[in-house]
Scaffold this active site. Structure first.
Site, PDB file in Angstrom:
ATOM      1  N   ARG A   1      46.518  61.647  37.526  1.00 42.92           N
ATOM      2  CA  ARG A   1      47.583  60.764  37.001  1.00 42.92           C
ATOM      3  C   ARG A   1      48.068  61.085  35.728  1.00 42.92           C
ATOM      4  O   ARG A   1      47.308  61.966  34.917  1.00 42.92           O
ATOM      5  CB  ARG A   1      47.006  59.393  36.863  1.00 42.92           C
TER       6      ARG A   1
ATOM      7  N   GLY B   1      42.817  55.923  32.724  1.00 38.53           N
ATOM      8  CA  GLY B   1      42.579  54.372  33.049  1.00 38.53           C
ATOM      9  C   GLY B   1      42.189  54.132  34.696  1.00 38.53           C
ATOM     10  O   GLY B   1      42.020  52.741  34.833  1.00 38.53           O
TER      11      GLY B   1
ATOM     12  N   GLY C   1      45.725  37.988  53.385  1.00 41.16           N
ATOM     13  CA  GLY C   1      44.813  38.041  52.784  1.00 41.16           C
ATOM     14  C   GLY C   1      44.459  37.095  51.648  1.00 41.16           C
ATOM     15  O   GLY C   1      45.260  37.339  50.749  1.00 41.16           O
ATOM     16  N   ALA C   2      43.583  36.140  51.641  1.00 43.01           N
ATOM     17  CA  ALA C   2      43.359  35.161  50.579  1.00 43.01           C
ATOM     18  C   ALA C   2      41.875  35.658  49.813  1.00 43.01           C
ATOM     19  O   ALA C   2      41.281  34.708  49.416  1.00 43.01           O
ATOM     20  CB  ALA C   2      43.068  33.645  51.224  1.00 43.01           C
ATOM     21  N   GLY C   3      42.077  37.070  49.411  1.00 44.65           N
ATOM     22  CA  GLY C   3      41.015  37.402  48.520  1.00 44.65           C
ATOM     23  C   GLY C   3      41.525  37.399  47.290  1.00 44.65           C
ATOM     24  O   GLY C   3      42.652  36.765  46.761  1.00 44.65           O
TER      25      GLY C   3
ATOM     26  N   GLU D   1      45.364  33.960  56.040  1.00 39.55           N
ATOM     27  CA  GLU D   1      43.893  34.329  55.939  1.00 39.55           C
ATOM     28  C   GLU D   1      43.097  34.192  57.292  1.00 39.55           C
ATOM     29  O   GLU D   1      43.346  33.363  57.739  1.00 39.55           O
ATOM     30  CB  GLU D   1      43.492  33.615  54.840  1.00 39.55           C
TER      31      GLU D   1
ATOM     32  N   ARG E   1      39.983  46.911  50.109  1.00 40.05           N
ATOM     33  CA  ARG E   1      40.307  48.323  49.411  1.00 40.05           C
ATOM     34  C   ARG E   1      39.157  49.254  50.226  1.00 40.05           C
ATOM     35  O   ARG E   1      38.204  48.605  50.568  1.00 40.05           O
ATOM     36  CB  ARG E   1      40.061  48.449  47.928  1.00 40.05           C
TER      37      ARG E   1
ATOM     38  N   HIS F   1      31.520  21.701  19.324  1.00 36.53           N
ATOM     39  CA  HIS F   1      32.310  20.776  20.099  1.00 36.53           C
ATOM     40  C   HIS F   1      33.662  20.687  19.366  1.00 36.53           C
ATOM     41  O   HIS F   1      33.643  21.051  18.130  1.00 36.53           O
ATOM     42  CB  HIS F   1      31.362  19.349  20.039  1.00 36.53           C
TER      43      HIS F   1
HETATM   44  P1  NAI Z   1      39.231  41.093  49.536  1.00 31.62           P
HETATM   45  O1  NAI Z   1      38.335  41.546  50.565  1.00 31.62           O
HETATM   46  O2  NAI Z   1      38.958  40.114  48.229  1.00 31.62           O
HETATM   47  O3  NAI Z   1      39.880  39.981  50.523  1.00 31.62           O
HETATM   48  C1  NAI Z   1      40.687  40.279  51.424  1.00 31.62           C
HETATM   49  C2  NAI Z   1      41.112  39.071  52.560  1.00 31.62           C
HETATM   50  O4  NAI Z   1      41.690  39.642  53.511  1.00 31.62           O
HETATM   51  C3  NAI Z   1      39.756  38.731  53.065  1.00 31.62           C
HETATM   52  O5  NAI Z   1      39.699  37.176  52.823  1.00 31.62           O
HETATM   53  C4  NAI Z   1      39.816  39.078  54.655  1.00 31.62           C
HETATM   54  O6  NAI Z   1      39.208  37.730  55.489  1.00 31.62           O
HETATM   55  C5  NAI Z   1      41.491  38.926  54.802  1.00 31.62           C
HETATM   56  N1  NAI Z   1      41.963  39.707  55.975  1.00 31.62           N
HETATM   57  C6  NAI Z   1      41.379  40.634  56.281  1.00 31.62           C
HETATM   58  N2  NAI Z   1      41.969  41.109  57.285  1.00 31.62           N
HETATM   59  C7  NAI Z   1      42.987  40.335  57.816  1.00 31.62           C
HETATM   60  C8  NAI Z   1      43.965  39.983  58.984  1.00 31.62           C
HETATM   61  N3  NAI Z   1      44.081  41.039  59.856  1.00 31.62           N
HETATM   62  N4  NAI Z   1      44.539  38.928  58.792  1.00 31.62           N
HETATM   63  C9  NAI Z   1      44.329  37.880  57.944  1.00 31.62           C
HETATM   64  N5  NAI Z   1      43.389  38.217  57.014  1.00 31.62           N
HETATM   65  C10 NAI Z   1      43.005  39.204  56.836  1.00 31.62           C
HETATM   66  O7  NAI Z   1      40.318  42.045  49.297  1.00 31.62           O
HETATM   67  P2  NAI Z   1      41.621  42.266  48.243  1.00 31.62           P
HETATM   68  O8  NAI Z   1      41.849  40.872  47.770  1.00 31.62           O
HETATM   69  O9  NAI Z   1      42.527  43.101  48.791  1.00 31.62           O
HETATM   70  O10 NAI Z   1      40.936  42.955  46.951  1.00 31.62           O
HETATM   71  C11 NAI Z   1      40.488  44.112  47.241  1.00 31.62           C
HETATM   72  C12 NAI Z   1      39.260  44.589  46.198  1.00 31.62           C
HETATM   73  O11 NAI Z   1      39.605  44.743  44.801  1.00 31.62           O
HETATM   74  C13 NAI Z   1      38.033  43.552  46.243  1.00 31.62           C
HETATM   75  O12 NAI Z   1      36.949  44.124  46.295  1.00 31.62           O
HETATM   76  C14 NAI Z   1      38.417  43.028  44.856  1.00 31.62           C
HETATM   77  O13 NAI Z   1      36.886  42.435  44.304  1.00 31.62           O
HETATM   78  C15 NAI Z   1      38.887  43.887  43.876  1.00 31.62           C
HETATM   79  N6  NAI Z   1      39.699  43.146  43.040  1.00 31.62           N
HETATM   80  C16 NAI Z   1      39.248  42.421  42.097  1.00 31.62           C
HETATM   81  C17 NAI Z   1      39.897  41.555  41.056  1.00 31.62           C
HETATM   82  C18 NAI Z   1      38.983  40.898  40.204  1.00 31.62           C
HETATM   83  O14 NAI Z   1      37.926  41.114  39.887  1.00 31.62           O
HETATM   84  N7  NAI Z   1      40.002  40.052  39.481  1.00 31.62           N
HETATM   85  C19 NAI Z   1      41.202  41.535  41.189  1.00 31.62           C
HETATM   86  C20 NAI Z   1      41.813  42.466  42.286  1.00 31.62           C
HETATM   87  C21 NAI Z   1      41.165  43.134  43.258  1.00 31.62           C
END
Ligand code: NAI
Length: 464
Positions: free
Chosen positions: A35, A39, A178-180, A201, A271, A443
């Site tokens: 890149r 970072g 995706g509600a991740g 989700e 990912r 406090h």
């Molecule tokens: P994730 O694995 O957290 O969530 C993906 C969601 O998509 C899951 O709830 C899953 O059930 C849903 N899903 C999968 N296929 C589907 C479908 N066909 N239809 C409907 N729902 C579906 O993945 P996310 O949010 O993309 O994050 C990727 C990675 O990046 C994770 O490992 C995460 O920990 C990391 N990350 C961490 C952050 C933090 O620590 N604040 C911020 C951003 C990413």
């Protein structure tokens, strides 16, 4: 041929931290990054830019919803989206520039370009081949694809997390698949900017694997903030034009396929490890069934002198997990004792309120047949949280029923991502809930809620 003690491949949080520790331990170190800036995903298109947008839009939300009641009258600010993106880019620049400074300060050579490993002990970048005693692969991860869904960040209609940071304009209707973590953080950003956000989700709860009480409360709070949820819905595909898209999903409980319209679709379904172009196949590096580089307990691959850390190996894909492994593998290479306690790695979602967890969940422990006690304390009983209008949420601590030892915790509330570390330290030291409860907490702070939750593992919280 220039030669090094260590060449680190990839300058994300895992790689650059590892390089710094290697240099600090007296090893002649280089880092390879293709890149334009150092970072990795985290600083360039992940953690840092998303936090800049979360911060900016949180300010907007405060102005629109909470200023008037505090006596701050007047027109709410209007959104200049291009300026907000410039602010984000400035924040990225400060951070990536900071890493470049650290490389120079530690006398680490930045080999610019994409690396391959022609043989153990060699790294090739462009036309140049370098000799090295050790190689640390820290090549990270990329968004995983979803069958039937074609991401095109340039058109900006069906995007991944990278595209979502650069949308040409704020969409009227956004569908998040995706509600991740990514879906909820970036979904929050656009909901605050005025988009109608619908999260689709597959599972029945947000953030799969998280504490159930937190999942329920988190979803309710986000719904109050205007996010819509369609749960138990398996997305089958997306039909997109240059300006619009249709998201097709199959309800899990059965019935006909449903179609939801969107101006922008954010695909946030996870990912996958990234190791393309390194030549690992030819080198004979063993991979796991899930496409990760297989390593032993000291991050060594099966090829002598080749190590791997971070998102490209197994474990949670988190910047801080990669950093810890980066430091530890440097210690191992230097002949010391690198160690990572995988039982105490916090996870944080940077929404408002924040969500933070560490250790085991109540359900997982019960499923193992462990006898546990749970202490819970609501931020409603915390004066500081009330003073800033952030009394939604709670602290939950899970302890061994007999020994009182802290086994896990979950916090949803203000500054949860910072507060969780008190519990992390407690867990590292094998502390009991009583140890936390007997520690004087200033406090008025949010952290008092942690102490109260610890108290409620024993004779009871005071303000409950
Ligand atoms: P994730 O694995 O957290 O969530 C993906 C969601 O998509 C899951 O709830 C899953 O059930 C849903 N899903 C999968 N296929 C589907 C479908 N066909 N239809 C409907 N729902 C579906 O993945 P996310 O949010 O993309 O994050 C990727 C990675 O990046 C994770 O490992 C995460 O920990 C990391 N990350 C961490 C952050 C933090 O620590 N604040 C911020 C951003 C990413």
């Amino acid at each position: 041929m220039s030669s090094y003690d260590v060449i680190v491949i990839g300058a994300g949080p895992g790689g650059y931290v590892s390089a710094i520790r290697c240099a600090q331990l007296g090893l002649k170190t280089a880092i390879v990054e293709g890149r334009e800036t150092l970072g990795g995903t985290c600083l360039n298109v992940g953690c840092i830019p998303s936090k800049a947008l979360l911060h900016a839009t949180h300010q907007l939300h405060e102005a629109e919803h909470n200023f008037a009641k505090m006596g701050l009258k007047g027109k709410s600010p209007s959104v200049d989206w291009n300026q907000m993106k410039s602010y984000k880019d400035e924040v990225i620049g400060q951070n990536t520039g900071g890493v470049e400074f650290l490389m120079k300060k530690n006398k680490i050579d930045w080999l610019k370009g994409w690396a391959s490993i022609p043989a153990a002990g060699q790294v090739k970048v462009g036309d140049e081949t370098y000799a090295t005693k050790n190689i640390v692969i820290a090549s990270g991860s990329v968004p995983s694809s979803l069958p039937g869904v074609e991401v095109d960040n340039d058109t900006g209609v069906v995007v991944d997390s990278t595209g979502a940071l650069e949308l040409p304009k704020v969409p009227k209707k956004m569908v998040v698949i995706g509600a991740g973590v990514i879906g909820l953080e970036l979904g929050s950003v656009y909901a605050r900017l005025g988009s109608e956000v619908t999260v689709v989700e597959y599972m029945d709860a947000v953030c799969p694997g998280m504490d159930k009480d937190v999942q329920r409360s988190f979803k309710k709070i986000l719904e109050k903030q205007g996010l819509n949820f369609i749960m138990g819905a398996a997305v089958q595909g997306v039909d997109a034009t240059k300006t619009k898209a249709k998201v097709k999903y199959q309800p899990k409980k059965g019935g006909d396929e449903v179609v939801v319209d969107a101006d922008v679709v954010l695909v946030a379904t996870g990912r996958k490890p990234y190791a393309e172009g390194l030549g690992l196949d030819a080198l004979g590096v063993k991979m796991t069934e899930r496409g990760q580089i297989a390593t032993d307990a000291k991050w060594a691959t099966n090829v002598p002198g080749v190590y791997a850390i971070g998102d490209v190996i197994e474990g949670p894909m988190l910047a801080h997990k990669a950093e810890d492994e980066g430091m530890a593998v440097a210690e191992v290479i230097a002949g010391k004792h690198g160690h990572v306690n995988y039982g105490v790695i916090p996870g944080v979602v940077y929404t408002t309120p924040e969500v933070a967890t560490v250790g085991a969940t109540e359900d997982a422990l019960k499923a193992e047949g462990r006898k546990v006690k749970v202490g819970k304390f609501s931020f409603m009983g915390n004066g500081r949280a009330k003073a800033v209008g952030q009394a939604d949420g709670f602290v939950k601590i899970i302890v061994d029923a007999e020994t009182d030892r802290v086994l896990g915790a979950a916090i949803i509330g203000p500054a949860a991502g910072d507060m969780i570390h008190e519990i992390c330290v407690a867990m590292e030291f094998g502390a009991s809930a009583e140890d936390i409860a007997l520690t004087c907490h200033a406090h008025p702070t949010y952290s008092e809620a942690v102490r109260e939750a610890a108290l409620s593992c024993g004779d009871g919280a005071i303000h409950a």
